[in-house]
Design a protein around this motif. Structure first.
Motif, PDB file in Angstrom:
ATOM      1  N   ILE A 177       0.828  -1.213   0.000  1.00  0.00           N
ATOM      2  CA  ILE A 177       0.000   0.000   0.000  1.00  0.00           C
ATOM      3  C   ILE A 177       0.869   1.271   0.000  1.00  0.00           C
ATOM      4  CG2 ILE A 177      -1.727   1.312   1.335  1.00  0.00           C
ATOM      5  CD1 ILE A 177      -2.898  -1.083  -0.248  1.00  0.00           C
ATOM      6  N   PRO A 178       1.937   1.349   0.838  1.00  0.00           N
ATOM      7  CA  PRO A 178       2.773   2.555   0.776  1.00  0.00           C
ATOM      8  C   PRO A 178       3.360   2.793  -0.626  1.00  0.00           C
ATOM      9  CG  PRO A 178       3.230   1.343   2.777  1.00  0.00           C
ATOM     10  CD  PRO A 178       2.326   0.475   1.960  1.00  0.00           C
ATOM     11  N   ASP A 179       3.751   1.721  -1.316  1.00  0.00           N
ATOM     12  CA  ASP A 179       4.274   1.892  -2.684  1.00  0.00           C
ATOM     13  C   ASP A 179       3.177   2.351  -3.643  1.00  0.00           C
ATOM     14  OD1 ASP A 179       6.719   1.107  -1.782  1.00  0.00           O
ATOM     15  OD2 ASP A 179       6.759  -0.841  -2.793  1.00  0.00           O
ATOM     16  N   ILE A 180       1.969   1.813  -3.473  1.00  0.00           N
ATOM     17  CA  ILE A 180       0.857   2.240  -4.335  1.00  0.00           C
ATOM     18  C   ILE A 180       0.566   3.732  -4.111  1.00  0.00           C
ATOM     19  CG2 ILE A 180      -1.622   1.960  -4.835  1.00  0.00           C
ATOM     20  CD1 ILE A 180      -1.284  -1.048  -4.230  1.00  0.00           C
ATOM     21  N   ILE A 181       0.606   4.158  -2.854  1.00  0.00           N
ATOM     22  CA  ILE A 181       0.392   5.582  -2.527  1.00  0.00           C
ATOM     23  C   ILE A 181       1.422   6.440  -3.263  1.00  0.00           C
ATOM     24  CG2 ILE A 181       0.670   7.282  -0.650  1.00  0.00           C
ATOM     25  CD1 ILE A 181      -0.765   5.254   1.195  1.00  0.00           C
ATOM     26  N   GLU A 182       2.688   6.023  -3.188  1.00  0.00           N
ATOM     27  CA  GLU A 182       3.744   6.789  -3.849  1.00  0.00           C
ATOM     28  C   GLU A 182       3.554   6.803  -5.370  1.00  0.00           C
ATOM     29  OE1 GLU A 182       7.553   5.786  -1.837  1.00  0.00           O
ATOM     30  OE2 GLU A 182       8.425   6.669  -3.666  1.00  0.00           O
ATOM     31  N   SER A 183       3.151   5.658  -5.915  1.00  0.00           N
ATOM     32  CA  SER A 183       2.943   5.575  -7.366  1.00  0.00           C
ATOM     33  C   SER A 183       1.779   6.453  -7.811  1.00  0.00           C
ATOM     34  CB  SER A 183       2.702   4.124  -7.785  1.00  0.00           C
ATOM     35  OG  SER A 183       3.893   3.382  -7.631  1.00  0.00           O
ATOM     36  N   LEU A 184       0.719   6.506  -7.010  1.00  0.00           N
ATOM     37  CA  LEU A 184      -0.407   7.390  -7.344  1.00  0.00           C
ATOM     38  C   LEU A 184       0.058   8.845  -7.323  1.00  0.00           C
ATOM     39  CD1 LEU A 184      -3.261   5.633  -5.312  1.00  0.00           C
ATOM     40  CD2 LEU A 184      -3.270   5.998  -7.793  1.00  0.00           C
ATOM     41  N   GLN A 185       0.880   9.185  -6.317  1.00  0.00           N
ATOM     42  CA  GLN A 185       1.414  10.556  -6.248  1.00  0.00           C
ATOM     43  C   GLN A 185       2.277  10.850  -7.470  1.00  0.00           C
ATOM     44  OE1 GLN A 185       3.081  10.008  -2.344  1.00  0.00           O
ATOM     45  NE2 GLN A 185       1.419  11.139  -1.322  1.00  0.00           N
ATOM     46  N   THR A 186       3.067   9.849  -7.901  1.00  0.00           N
ATOM     47  CA  THR A 186       3.915  10.030  -9.086  1.00  0.00           C
ATOM     48  C   THR A 186       3.087  10.306 -10.330  1.00  0.00           C
ATOM     49  OG1 THR A 186       5.536   8.507  -8.166  1.00  0.00           O
ATOM     50  CG2 THR A 186       5.703   8.950 -10.519  1.00  0.00           C
ATOM     51  N   VAL A 187       2.080   9.460 -10.614  1.00  0.00           N
ATOM     52  CA  VAL A 187       1.319   9.667 -11.870  1.00  0.00           C
ATOM     53  C   VAL A 187       0.565  10.995 -11.832  1.00  0.00           C
ATOM     54  CG1 VAL A 187       1.103   7.241 -12.526  1.00  0.00           C
ATOM     55  CG2 VAL A 187      -0.734   8.299 -11.215  1.00  0.00           C
ATOM     56  N   LEU A 188       0.169  11.422 -10.637  1.00  0.00           N
ATOM     57  CA  LEU A 188      -0.581  12.683 -10.538  1.00  0.00           C
ATOM     58  C   LEU A 188       0.298  13.915 -10.817  1.00  0.00           C
ATOM     59  CD1 LEU A 188      -2.944  11.773  -7.566  1.00  0.00           C
ATOM     60  CD2 LEU A 188      -3.671  12.386  -9.891  1.00  0.00           C
ATOM     61  N   THR A 189       1.624  13.726 -10.882  1.00  0.00           N
ATOM     62  CA  THR A 189       2.489  14.848 -11.257  1.00  0.00           C
ATOM     63  C   THR A 189       2.519  15.037 -12.781  1.00  0.00           C
ATOM     64  OG1 THR A 189       4.497  13.501 -11.458  1.00  0.00           O
ATOM     65  CG2 THR A 189       4.048  14.452  -9.272  1.00  0.00           C
ATOM     66  N   TYR A 190       1.988  14.072 -13.520  1.00  0.00           N
ATOM     67  CA  TYR A 190       1.974  14.170 -14.982  1.00  0.00           C
ATOM     68  C   TYR A 190       0.681  14.825 -15.468  1.00  0.00           C
ATOM     69  CZ  TYR A 190       6.047  11.095 -15.208  1.00  0.00           C
ATOM     70  OH  TYR A 190       7.294  10.565 -15.080  1.00  0.00           O
ATOM     71  N   ASP A 191       0.783  15.324 -16.695  1.00  0.00           N
ATOM     72  CA  ASP A 191      -0.359  15.975 -17.302  1.00  0.00           C
ATOM     73  C   ASP A 191      -1.172  14.931 -18.059  1.00  0.00           C
ATOM     74  OD1 ASP A 191      -1.747  18.206 -17.769  1.00  0.00           O
ATOM     75  OD2 ASP A 191      -0.509  18.923 -19.442  1.00  0.00           O
ATOM     76  N   PHE A 192      -2.346  14.599 -17.576  1.00  0.00           N
ATOM     77  CA  PHE A 192      -3.194  13.671 -18.327  1.00  0.00           C
ATOM     78  C   PHE A 192      -4.657  14.005 -18.083  1.00  0.00           C
ATOM     79  CE2 PHE A 192      -4.849  10.996 -14.899  1.00  0.00           C
ATOM     80  CZ  PHE A 192      -3.943  11.215 -13.874  1.00  0.00           C
ATOM     81  N   THR A 193      -5.477  13.547 -19.000  1.00  0.00           N
ATOM     82  CA  THR A 193      -6.913  13.808 -18.876  1.00  0.00           C
ATOM     83  C   THR A 193      -7.649  12.498 -18.644  1.00  0.00           C
ATOM     84  OG1 THR A 193      -6.869  13.863 -21.271  1.00  0.00           O
ATOM     85  CG2 THR A 193      -7.044  15.976 -20.148  1.00  0.00           C
ATOM     86  N   ASP A 194      -7.606  11.627 -19.651  1.00  0.00           N
ATOM     87  CA  ASP A 194      -8.288  10.331 -19.541  1.00  0.00           C
ATOM     88  C   ASP A 194      -7.419   9.312 -18.831  1.00  0.00           C
ATOM     89  OD1 ASP A 194     -10.333  11.290 -20.995  1.00  0.00           O
ATOM     90  OD2 ASP A 194      -9.946  10.107 -22.796  1.00  0.00           O
ATOM     91  N   ALA A 195      -8.042   8.383 -18.139  1.00  0.00           N
ATOM     92  CA  ALA A 195      -7.287   7.250 -17.606  1.00  0.00           C
ATOM     93  C   ALA A 195      -8.019   5.950 -17.942  1.00  0.00           C
ATOM     94  CB  ALA A 195      -7.088   7.393 -16.106  1.00  0.00           C
ATOM     95  N   PHE A 196      -7.221   4.934 -18.237  1.00  0.00           N
ATOM     96  CA  PHE A 196      -7.765   3.622 -18.591  1.00  0.00           C
ATOM     97  C   PHE A 196      -7.177   2.582 -17.650  1.00  0.00           C
ATOM     98  CE2 PHE A 196      -9.841   4.677 -22.598  1.00  0.00           C
ATOM     99  CZ  PHE A 196      -9.275   5.910 -22.874  1.00  0.00           C
ATOM    100  N   CYS A 197      -8.063   1.897 -16.929  1.00  0.00           N
ATOM    101  CA  CYS A 197      -7.655   0.909 -15.933  1.00  0.00           C
ATOM    102  C   CYS A 197      -7.893  -0.494 -16.497  1.00  0.00           C
ATOM    103  CB  CYS A 197      -8.490   1.127 -14.669  1.00  0.00           C
ATOM    104  SG  CYS A 197      -8.437  -0.240 -13.505  1.00  0.00           S
ATOM    105  N   SER A 198      -6.951  -1.389 -16.274  1.00  0.00           N
ATOM    106  CA  SER A 198      -7.069  -2.745 -16.843  1.00  0.00           C
ATOM    107  C   SER A 198      -8.307  -3.491 -16.363  1.00  0.00           C
ATOM    108  CB  SER A 198      -5.847  -3.580 -16.492  1.00  0.00           C
ATOM    109  OG  SER A 198      -4.714  -3.024 -17.086  1.00  0.00           O
ATOM    110  N   HIS A 199      -8.800  -3.150 -15.201  1.00  0.00           N
ATOM    111  CA  HIS A 199      -9.990  -3.856 -14.698  1.00  0.00           C
ATOM    112  C   HIS A 199     -11.244  -2.991 -14.745  1.00  0.00           C
ATOM    113  CE1 HIS A 199      -7.647  -7.364 -13.826  1.00  0.00           C
ATOM    114  NE2 HIS A 199      -6.752  -6.594 -13.247  1.00  0.00           N
ATOM    115  N   ALA A 200     -11.153  -1.753 -14.277  1.00  0.00           N
ATOM    116  CA  ALA A 200     -12.336  -0.873 -14.269  1.00  0.00           C
ATOM    117  C   ALA A 200     -12.636  -0.295 -15.649  1.00  0.00           C
ATOM    118  CB  ALA A 200     -12.140   0.243 -13.255  1.00  0.00           C
ATOM    119  N   GLY A 201     -11.690  -0.351 -16.570  1.00  0.00           N
ATOM    120  CA  GLY A 201     -11.900   0.172 -17.917  1.00  0.00           C
ATOM    121  C   GLY A 201     -11.678   1.669 -17.983  1.00  0.00           C
TER     122      GLY A 201
END
Ligand SMILES: [Zn+2]
Length: 274
Positions: A177-201
């Protein structure tokens, strides 16, 4: 055995999405593959090859990128390699593992089949397709080799299994979970609009969805540490925060469990406070 399989496909904002699902004894699992600009992201599960392969054949795949080594993302990689002779790129950490026959537990073999060995190449920090430069973002936590892919031209982010759902209640033993938290913080530093999840679509307002998940996990982490300071054991913390026993826990003989959430948070907390 009575497995029910299903496959649907759709296009969202130029992204072709194939979604295969398999259900058995009331537990339904699904996985997506995405295609955009010659790039196939993940290759579905081997047990759903009959469903995924016709979808892949309609696409003009030039290269395959793999978000992580799990069998629901890599199951048809060998078949695709043989039939279409296209390069497969993934994090070098698990390339050797994927060259060998898989060794994961029986219930996963039941659902996803046995992932045949395949040969991938190490992916760098970025790659190009016909019309775009893609960023490869290291996002460990769900697995050590986990990657997210950002098409910088369209601002579309492919998050593999980083999201899955907002309010995570059970995770795999290998997850942190701590690594997932850090990874979420990392991706949120990038500029993106849409997101596609392998399970939620397709995640409507993807950035907000990832932010909500981050908030949920930070809050959960805080609660776990608070209960730990009150002198509760990991088991007691687990029973307080996750009173519901999910069928997957028993079905997977505990490989999926909410207790792993508690353990991963406390492990990191104890390492940091030492
Ligand atoms: Zn996974």
């Amino acid at each position: 055995m009575l497995f029910k399989k299903n496959f649907t496909q759709e296009s969202v904002n130029g992204v072709r999405m194939g979604n295969g699902s398999i259900s058995f004894q009331g537990i339904k699992l699904n996985v997506h593959s995405f295609y955009l600009d010659g790039v196939l992201i993940d290759s579905g599960g081997r047990s759903l090859a009959k469903q995924f392969m016709p979808f892949f054949k309609e696409l003009e795949i030039e290269q395959i990128v793999i978000s992580h080594y799990h069998e629901d993302h890599t199951g048809c990689a060998a078949l695709l390699q043989r039939e279409q002779n296209v390069p497969i790129w993934m994090n070098d950490r698990m390339i050797d593992y994927c060259k060998k026959k898989p060794d994961y537990p029986m219930y996963r073999q039941l659902y996803w089949g046995r992932r045949p060995p395949f040969q991938a190449e190490p992916i760098g920090d970025s790659f190009t397709s016909a019309n775009a430069l893609w960023k490869v973002i290291k996002t460990p936590g769900h697995s050590q080799d986990h990657l997210a892919f950002l098409n910088s031209e369209t601002g579309q982010l492919f998050t593999g299994d980083l999201y899955c759902q907002e309010k995570t209640k059970v995770v795999l033993r290998e997850e942190s979970i701590p690594d997932i938290i850090e990874s979420l913080q990392t991706v949120l530093t990038y500029d993106f609009t849409d997101a596609f999840c392998s399970h939620a679509g397709y995640l409507h307002e993807g950035r907000m969805a990832l932010k909500r998940k981050l908030e949920y996990l930070l809050d959960l982490q805080g609660k776990i540490i608070e209960l730990y300071h009150e002198g509760k054991t990991p088991k007691q913390i687990n029973e307080t925060l996750f009173p519901k026993k999910y069928p997957i826990i028993r079905f997977s003989s505990g490989e999926w469990n909410s207790l792993h959430i508690v353990h991963s948070v406390l492990k990191e907390y104890q390492e940091v406070s030492l």
